[in-house]
Design a protein around this motif. Structure first.
Motif, PDB file in Angstrom:
ATOM      1  N   PHE A  57       4.715  33.822 103.120  1.00  0.00           N
ATOM      2  CA  PHE A  57       6.016  34.479 102.812  1.00  0.00           C
ATOM      3  C   PHE A  57       6.291  33.824 101.320  1.00  0.00           C
ATOM      4  N   PRO A  58       5.909  34.347 100.173  1.00  0.00           N
ATOM      5  CA  PRO A  58       6.417  33.590  99.083  1.00  0.00           C
ATOM      6  C   PRO A  58       7.837  33.594  98.719  1.00  0.00           C
ATOM      7  N   ALA A  59       8.351  32.607  98.921  1.00  0.00           N
ATOM      8  CA  ALA A  59       9.992  32.513  98.723  1.00  0.00           C
ATOM      9  C   ALA A  59      10.333  31.431  98.067  1.00  0.00           C
ATOM     10  N   ALA A  60       9.750  31.330  96.872  1.00  0.00           N
ATOM     11  CA  ALA A  60      10.115  29.971  95.687  1.00  0.00           C
ATOM     12  C   ALA A  60      10.843  30.447  94.773  1.00  0.00           C
ATOM     13  N   GLY A  61      10.945  32.010  94.527  1.00  0.00           N
ATOM     14  CA  GLY A  61      11.439  32.312  93.186  1.00  0.00           C
ATOM     15  C   GLY A  61      12.834  32.035  93.054  1.00  0.00           C
ATOM     16  N   TYR A  62      13.253  31.998  91.818  1.00  0.00           N
ATOM     17  CA  TYR A  62      14.773  31.616  91.405  1.00  0.00           C
ATOM     18  C   TYR A  62      15.831  32.741  92.098  1.00  0.00           C
ATOM     19  N   GLY A  63      15.501  33.938  92.164  1.00  0.00           N
ATOM     20  CA  GLY A  63      16.384  34.773  92.537  1.00  0.00           C
ATOM     21  C   GLY A  63      17.605  35.109  91.360  1.00  0.00           C
ATOM     22  N   THR A  64      17.106  35.173  90.167  1.00  0.00           N
ATOM     23  CA  THR A  64      18.189  35.084  89.215  1.00  0.00           C
ATOM     24  C   THR A  64      19.154  36.377  89.003  1.00  0.00           C
ATOM     25  N   ARG A  65      18.763  37.415  89.753  1.00  0.00           N
ATOM     26  CA  ARG A  65      19.583  38.668  89.805  1.00  0.00           C
ATOM     27  C   ARG A  65      20.685  38.451  90.516  1.00  0.00           C
ATOM     28  N   PHE A  66      20.626  37.463  91.651  1.00  0.00           N
ATOM     29  CA  PHE A  66      21.533  37.298  92.461  1.00  0.00           C
ATOM     30  C   PHE A  66      22.848  36.080  92.133  1.00  0.00           C
ATOM     31  N   ARG A  85       5.334  23.500  99.332  1.00  0.00           N
ATOM     32  CA  ARG A  85       6.251  23.669  98.188  1.00  0.00           C
ATOM     33  C   ARG A  85       5.639  24.105  97.005  1.00  0.00           C
ATOM     34  N   GLN A  86       5.979  25.107  96.061  1.00  0.00           N
ATOM     35  CA  GLN A  86       5.515  25.663  95.014  1.00  0.00           C
ATOM     36  C   GLN A  86       6.283  24.653  93.990  1.00  0.00           C
ATOM     37  N   VAL A  87       5.640  23.668  93.205  1.00  0.00           N
ATOM     38  CA  VAL A  87       6.338  22.769  92.502  1.00  0.00           C
ATOM     39  C   VAL A  87       7.110  23.399  91.081  1.00  0.00           C
ATOM     40  N   PRO A 115      19.058  30.048  99.050  1.00  0.00           N
ATOM     41  CA  PRO A 115      17.819  30.634  98.753  1.00  0.00           C
ATOM     42  C   PRO A 115      17.955  32.325  98.910  1.00  0.00           C
ATOM     43  N   LYS A 116      17.417  33.138  98.102  1.00  0.00           N
ATOM     44  CA  LYS A 116      17.700  34.504  98.017  1.00  0.00           C
ATOM     45  C   LYS A 116      17.362  34.985  99.295  1.00  0.00           C
ATOM     46  N   GLU A 117      16.285  34.524  99.610  1.00  0.00           N
ATOM     47  CA  GLU A 117      15.791  34.930 100.947  1.00  0.00           C
ATOM     48  C   GLU A 117      16.919  34.891 102.163  1.00  0.00           C
ATOM     49  N   MET A 118      17.507  33.980 102.041  1.00  0.00           N
ATOM     50  CA  MET A 118      18.770  33.763 103.215  1.00  0.00           C
ATOM     51  C   MET A 118      20.056  34.395 102.989  1.00  0.00           C
ATOM     52  N   MET A 155       7.341  27.402  89.346  1.00  0.00           N
ATOM     53  CA  MET A 155       7.419  28.776  89.635  1.00  0.00           C
ATOM     54  C   MET A 155       6.601  29.586  88.682  1.00  0.00           C
ATOM     55  N   LYS A 156       5.540  29.656  88.600  1.00  0.00           N
ATOM     56  CA  LYS A 156       4.448  30.037  87.792  1.00  0.00           C
ATOM     57  C   LYS A 156       4.165  31.600  88.124  1.00  0.00           C
ATOM     58  N   GLY A 157       4.812  32.150  89.031  1.00  0.00           N
ATOM     59  CA  GLY A 157       4.557  33.537  89.214  1.00  0.00           C
ATOM     60  C   GLY A 157       4.330  33.774  90.739  1.00  0.00           C
ATOM     61  N   LEU A 158       4.155  34.950  91.133  1.00  0.00           N
ATOM     62  CA  LEU A 158       3.555  35.329  92.422  1.00  0.00           C
ATOM     63  C   LEU A 158       2.398  34.982  92.812  1.00  0.00           C
ATOM     64  N   GLY A 159       1.494  35.168  91.926  1.00  0.00           N
ATOM     65  CA  GLY A 159       0.186  34.808  92.185  1.00  0.00           C
ATOM     66  C   GLY A 159      -0.094  33.366  92.300  1.00  0.00           C
ATOM     67  N   HIS A 160       0.657  32.800  91.612  1.00  0.00           N
ATOM     68  CA  HIS A 160       0.606  31.100  91.715  1.00  0.00           C
ATOM     69  C   HIS A 160       1.153  30.680  93.011  1.00  0.00           C
ATOM     70  N   ALA A 161       2.245  31.455  93.570  1.00  0.00           N
ATOM     71  CA  ALA A 161       2.722  31.140  94.897  1.00  0.00           C
ATOM     72  C   ALA A 161       1.860  31.566  95.789  1.00  0.00           C
ATOM     73  N   ILE A 162       1.368  32.389  95.497  1.00  0.00           N
ATOM     74  CA  ILE A 162      -0.038  32.757  96.707  1.00  0.00           C
ATOM     75  C   ILE A 162      -0.996  31.828  96.862  1.00  0.00           C
ATOM     76  N   ILE A 198       4.119  39.053 102.724  1.00  0.00           N
ATOM     77  CA  ILE A 198       5.414  39.651 102.796  1.00  0.00           C
ATOM     78  C   ILE A 198       6.500  39.005 101.871  1.00  0.00           C
ATOM     79  N   LEU A 199       6.964  39.907 100.964  1.00  0.00           N
ATOM     80  CA  LEU A 199       8.139  39.647 100.141  1.00  0.00           C
ATOM     81  C   LEU A 199       9.471  39.918 100.915  1.00  0.00           C
ATOM     82  N   ALA A 200       9.734  39.022 101.161  1.00  0.00           N
ATOM     83  CA  ALA A 200      11.214  39.354 102.120  1.00  0.00           C
ATOM     84  C   ALA A 200      12.226  40.352 101.428  1.00  0.00           C
ATOM     85  N   ASP A 201      12.216  40.223  99.905  1.00  0.00           N
ATOM     86  CA  ASP A 201      13.289  40.859  99.362  1.00  0.00           C
ATOM     87  C   ASP A 201      12.678  42.339  99.128  1.00  0.00           C
ATOM     88  N   ASP A 202      11.749  42.808  99.824  1.00  0.00           N
ATOM     89  CA  ASP A 202      11.756  43.914 100.188  1.00  0.00           C
ATOM     90  C   ASP A 202      11.539  44.340 101.700  1.00  0.00           C
TER      91      ASP A 202
HETATM   92  P1  UTP Z   1      10.681  38.271  92.157  1.00  0.00           P
HETATM   93  O1  UTP Z   1      10.375  38.185  90.752  1.00  0.00           O
HETATM   94  O2  UTP Z   1      11.087  39.409  92.895  1.00  0.00           O
HETATM   95  O3  UTP Z   1      11.518  37.204  92.631  1.00  0.00           O
HETATM   96  O4  UTP Z   1       9.378  37.655  92.810  1.00  0.00           O
HETATM   97  P2  UTP Z   1      12.582  36.127  91.702  1.00  0.00           P
HETATM   98  O5  UTP Z   1      12.090  35.620  90.464  1.00  0.00           O
HETATM   99  O6  UTP Z   1      13.064  35.237  92.730  1.00  0.00           O
HETATM  100  O7  UTP Z   1      13.956  36.995  91.477  1.00  0.00           O
HETATM  101  P3  UTP Z   1      14.557  37.114  90.141  1.00  0.00           P
HETATM  102  O8  UTP Z   1      13.620  38.360  89.376  1.00  0.00           O
HETATM  103  O9  UTP Z   1      14.582  35.792  89.231  1.00  0.00           O
HETATM  104  O10 UTP Z   1      15.953  37.803  90.439  1.00  0.00           O
HETATM  105  C1  UTP Z   1       9.039  38.420  94.072  1.00  0.00           C
HETATM  106  C2  UTP Z   1       8.730  37.285  95.163  1.00  0.00           C
HETATM  107  O11 UTP Z   1       7.929  36.403  94.695  1.00  0.00           O
HETATM  108  C3  UTP Z   1       8.256  35.173  94.978  1.00  0.00           C
HETATM  109  C4  UTP Z   1       9.939  35.513  95.125  1.00  0.00           C
HETATM  110  O12 UTP Z   1      10.576  34.217  95.781  1.00  0.00           O
HETATM  111  C5  UTP Z   1       9.840  36.800  95.648  1.00  0.00           C
HETATM  112  O13 UTP Z   1       9.982  36.773  97.078  1.00  0.00           O
HETATM  113  N1  UTP Z   1       8.099  34.093  93.921  1.00  0.00           N
HETATM  114  C6  UTP Z   1       8.246  34.581  92.521  1.00  0.00           C
HETATM  115  C7  UTP Z   1       7.510  32.706  94.117  1.00  0.00           C
HETATM  116  O14 UTP Z   1       7.368  32.540  95.381  1.00  0.00           O
HETATM  117  N2  UTP Z   1       7.383  32.031  93.238  1.00  0.00           N
HETATM  118  C8  UTP Z   1       7.188  32.283  92.013  1.00  0.00           C
HETATM  119  O15 UTP Z   1       6.951  31.559  91.251  1.00  0.00           O
HETATM  120  C9  UTP Z   1       7.634  33.736  91.510  1.00  0.00           C
END
Ligand code: UTP
Length: 275
Positions: free
Chosen positions: A7-16, A101-103, A24-27, A105-112, A127-131
């Motif tokens: 579960f990649p869940a390190a993103g910032y969730g800026t849209r929220f 921890r992903q130190v 966390p967005k995932e919560m 946030m360099k993108g989904l590929g980097h998180a994986i 699983i991307l929990a926001d889907d």
């Molecule tokens: P998103 O781009 O949808 O999530 O990444 P985000 O960056 O958290 O949200 P916004 O766009 O700023 O609102 C898709 C998934 O990949 C994870 C996010 O947590 C999300 O589940 N992700 C993304 C990481 O774990 N690390 C990253 O560096 C980027």
């Protein structure tokens, strides 16, 4: 056999923002359940019991959620509210959770790629929990595992989207392999193309089964669209060898990473409880 779910869940969730400033967005809950719990339930239903979660700064609430809260348990024991913790308790008793921890946030590929240490050398689900996905039959991940068992290569879940929305997704090109199970052999994939550049209107959603060679590919993958390491670019390397199947899943997906999708999911689940 696929046993682990990442579960990649390190993103910032800026849209929220500001909701995601310290949460966390995932919560964020759809009704009373956080998004990530829906994801873990989906994985468990698909018989995956090892949950590997990629977190980051400010995401500690996820770890606390999948743990026992003795104070709370004590407080509500033998009261009418005890049943409210039944589902989460059951998950905790059936699954193991590990975190890294992903130190940066360099993108989904980097998180994986950060998850390699938790996954090792075996095929795994993502699983991307926001889907948030729902279906009255086998859930999406369970459907995908069946497809994996047939093809033994990486599988991406796809859905048809309006052409003007291609810039929000990874978009594939492929040819139909089997119309009885809606599978396509992927020949090309592009991250967030403009409608003119999109190879189709078939978009990848947040469910994957990946073979472990993806980690070596990710190590070589340069930052792509938006300066992030994209899983789409790594998957394209596998696709060039004919090793990616796109599967048009059965069910409904809500993009809970966007406010519109989140509200839609909330209404859908609320109406379900009423009717
Ligand atoms: P998103 O781009 O949808 O999530 O990444 P985000 O960056 O958290 O949200 P916004 O766009 O700023 O609102 C898709 C998934 O990949 C994870 C996010 O947590 C999300 O589940 N992700 C993304 C990481 O774990 N690390 C990253 O560096 C980027």
């Amino acid at each position: 056999m696929v046993k682990k779910c990442l579960f990649p869940a390190a993103g910032y969730g800026t849209r929220f923002l500001p909701a995601t400033k310290a949460t966390p967005k995932e919560m964020l809950p759809v009704l009373t359940k956080p998004l990530i719990q829906y994801g873990v339930e989906e994985a468990l239903e698909a018989n995956l019991k090892t949950m590997a979660i990629i977190t980051g700064r400010g995401k500690r609430a996820i770890e606390d959620h999948f743990d026992i809260s003795y104070e709370l348990e004590h407080q509500i024991k033998d009261t009418s509210k005890e049943h409210l913790l039944r589902e989460i308790r059951s998950l905790i008793s059936q699954c193991t959770f590990s975190y890294t921890r992903q130190v940066e946030m360099k993108g989904l590929g980097h998180a994986i790629l950060t998850g390699e240490t938790l996954i090792g050398n075996e095929p795994f689900a993502v699983i991307l929990a926001d889907d948030l996905c729902t279906y009255k039959g086998d859930n999406v991940l369970k459907q995908m595992i069946e497809v994996y068992e047939k093809y033994q290569c990486s599988i991406v879940a796809i859905e048809e989207i309006p052409k003007e929305e291609t810039h929000k997704y990874g978009v594939i090109a492929g040819h139909l392999v089997d119309n009885t199970d809606d599978t396509y052999r992927v020949t090309d994939m592009v991250e967030k193309p403009s409608p003119e550049d999109a190879p189709s209107n078939m978009a990848i959603i947040g469910r994957y089964i990946l073979t472990p060679d993806i980690f070596e590919i990710l190590k070589e993958t340069k930052p792509g669209k938006g300066g992030e390491i994209q899983i789409t670019d790594a998957l394209l390397e596998q696709a060039k060898q004919g090793k990616v199947i796109a599967y048009r899943f059965k069910g409904k997906r809500f993009d809970c990473g966007s406010v519109d999708g989140f509200v839609e999911a909330t209404n859908y689940f609320y109406n379900k409880t009423k009717g």
